[in-house]
Write a protein that holds these residues in place. Structure first.
Motif, mmCIF file in Angstrom:
data_model
loop_
_atom_site.group_PDB
_atom_site.id
_atom_site.type_symbol
_atom_site.label_atom_id
_atom_site.label_comp_id
_atom_site.label_asym_id
_atom_site.label_seq_id
_atom_site.Cartn_x
_atom_site.Cartn_y
_atom_site.Cartn_z
ATOM 1 N N PRO A 48 -3.425 0.554 8.774
ATOM 2 C CA PRO A 48 -2.119 0.252 9.375
ATOM 3 C C PRO A 48 -1.171 1.441 9.255
ATOM 4 N N SER A 49 -0.174 1.448 10.057
ATOM 5 C CA SER A 49 0.780 2.568 10.074
ATOM 6 C C SER A 49 1.523 2.719 8.744
ATOM 7 N N GLU A 50 1.626 1.651 7.955
ATOM 8 C CA GLU A 50 2.315 1.720 6.648
ATOM 9 C C GLU A 50 1.506 2.495 5.603
ATOM 10 N N PHE A 51 0.196 2.631 5.815
ATOM 11 C CA PHE A 51 -0.678 3.298 4.845
ATOM 12 C C PHE A 51 -0.642 4.808 5.103
ATOM 13 N N THR A 52 0.490 5.393 4.810
ATOM 14 C CA THR A 52 0.750 6.800 5.117
ATOM 15 C C THR A 52 0.297 7.727 3.988
ATOM 16 N N LEU A 53 0.234 8.989 4.316
ATOM 17 C CA LEU A 53 -0.060 9.992 3.303
ATOM 18 C C LEU A 53 1.001 9.956 2.205
ATOM 19 N N LYS A 54 2.243 9.786 2.604
ATOM 20 C CA LYS A 54 3.343 9.723 1.631
ATOM 21 C C LYS A 54 3.141 8.553 0.652
ATOM 22 N N LEU A 55 2.742 7.398 1.163
ATOM 23 C CA LEU A 55 2.480 6.238 0.301
ATOM 24 C C LEU A 55 1.316 6.522 -0.632
ATOM 25 N N ARG A 56 0.225 7.061 -0.101
ATOM 26 C CA ARG A 56 -0.940 7.366 -0.944
ATOM 27 C C ARG A 56 -0.570 8.375 -2.029
ATOM 28 N N GLN A 57 0.213 9.389 -1.679
ATOM 29 C CA GLN A 57 0.641 10.371 -2.673
ATOM 30 C C GLN A 57 1.508 9.728 -3.753
ATOM 31 N N TYR A 58 2.353 8.787 -3.348
ATOM 32 C CA TYR A 58 3.170 8.064 -4.322
ATOM 33 C C TYR A 58 2.280 7.285 -5.297
ATOM 34 N N ILE A 59 1.262 6.608 -4.775
ATOM 35 C CA ILE A 59 0.347 5.826 -5.625
ATOM 36 C C ILE A 59 -0.419 6.757 -6.558
ATOM 37 N N TYR A 60 -0.930 7.899 -6.049
ATOM 38 C CA TYR A 60 -1.606 8.874 -6.910
ATOM 39 C C TYR A 60 -0.695 9.296 -8.054
ATOM 40 N N LYS A 61 0.538 9.635 -7.708
ATOM 41 C CA LYS A 61 1.490 10.107 -8.719
ATOM 42 C C LYS A 61 1.795 9.001 -9.732
ATOM 43 N N ARG A 62 2.056 7.781 -9.228
ATOM 44 C CA ARG A 62 2.333 6.649 -10.120
ATOM 45 C C ARG A 62 1.187 6.450 -11.113
ATOM 46 N N ASP A 63 -0.051 6.638 -10.619
ATOM 47 C CA ASP A 63 -1.246 6.421 -11.438
ATOM 48 C C ASP A 63 -1.712 7.699 -12.143
ATOM 49 N N ASN A 64 -0.833 8.703 -12.202
ATOM 50 C CA ASN A 64 -1.125 9.974 -12.879
ATOM 51 C C ASN A 64 -2.367 10.671 -12.341
ATOM 52 N N CYS A 65 -2.630 10.524 -11.039
ATOM 53 C CA CYS A 65 -3.787 11.159 -10.386
ATOM 54 C C CYS A 65 -5.070 10.909 -11.176
ATOM 55 N N THR A 66 -5.215 9.653 -11.607
ATOM 56 C CA THR A 66 -6.338 9.258 -12.459
ATOM 57 C C THR A 66 -6.881 7.915 -12.007
ATOM 58 N N CYS A 67 -8.208 7.782 -12.008
ATOM 59 C CA CYS A 67 -8.823 6.492 -11.710
ATOM 60 C C CYS A 67 -8.348 5.482 -12.744
ATOM 61 N N GLN A 68 -7.822 4.379 -12.285
ATOM 62 C CA GLN A 68 -7.256 3.376 -13.173
ATOM 63 C C GLN A 68 -8.310 2.457 -13.783
ATOM 64 N N HIS A 69 -9.574 2.781 -13.554
ATOM 65 C CA HIS A 69 -10.639 2.028 -14.223
ATOM 66 C C HIS A 69 -11.361 2.911 -15.238
ATOM 67 N N CYS A 70 -11.929 4.016 -14.793
ATOM 68 C CA CYS A 70 -12.738 4.841 -15.706
ATOM 69 C C CYS A 70 -11.983 6.026 -16.295
ATOM 70 N N GLY A 71 -10.811 6.361 -15.724
ATOM 71 C CA GLY A 71 -10.009 7.452 -16.257
ATOM 72 C C GLY A 71 -10.331 8.826 -15.697
ATOM 73 N N MET A 72 -11.205 8.905 -14.690
ATOM 74 C CA MET A 72 -11.538 10.203 -14.103
ATOM 75 C C MET A 72 -10.301 10.792 -13.423
ATOM 76 N N SER A 73 -10.060 12.068 -13.684
ATOM 77 C CA SER A 73 -8.905 12.740 -13.088
ATOM 78 C C SER A 73 -9.223 13.196 -11.664
ATOM 79 N N GLU A 74 -8.166 13.490 -10.937
ATOM 80 C CA GLU A 74 -8.315 14.020 -9.579
ATOM 81 C C GLU A 74 -9.116 15.330 -9.603
#
Length: 87
Positions: free
Chosen positions: A1-27
């Motif tokens: 959908p149009s709401e799933f923007t790069l800006k939104l994804r970048q916000y989620i990455y940043k919020r989650d410290n660019c880390t997998c929220q299950h296993c802890g693997m970094s970007e």
């Protein structure tokens, strides 16, 4: 959908410290191993629901796991996000 923007994804990455929220693997690790960025997963599996409390950063393998036994993973990540957002 149009709401799933790069800006939104970048916000989620940043919020989650660019880390997998299950296993802890970094970007950085994920880029080295998979040659791709971490994934932003829709917790309720509804791609139209782009609310930040429905999105979580996962690595490739954890994202694949989350696509089986969906009820379990939906509850697991919903609880995790609720705790994270309360901080």
């Amino acid at each position: 959908p149009s709401e799933f923007t790069l800006k939104l994804r970048q916000y989620i990455y940043k919020r989650d410290n660019c880390t997998c929220q299950h296993c802890g693997m970094s970007e950085v690790e994920h880029l080295k191993i998979r040659n791709q960025r971490l994934h932003v997963h829709h917790i309720d599996y509804n791609k139209q629901n782009c609310n930040e409390d429905n999105l979580v950063t996962l690595c490739f393998l954890c994202n694949i796991k989350a696509n089986s036994n969906r009820d379990y993973w939906k509850n697991f990540y919903q609880e995790k996000i609720i705790k994270m957002l309360k901080r």
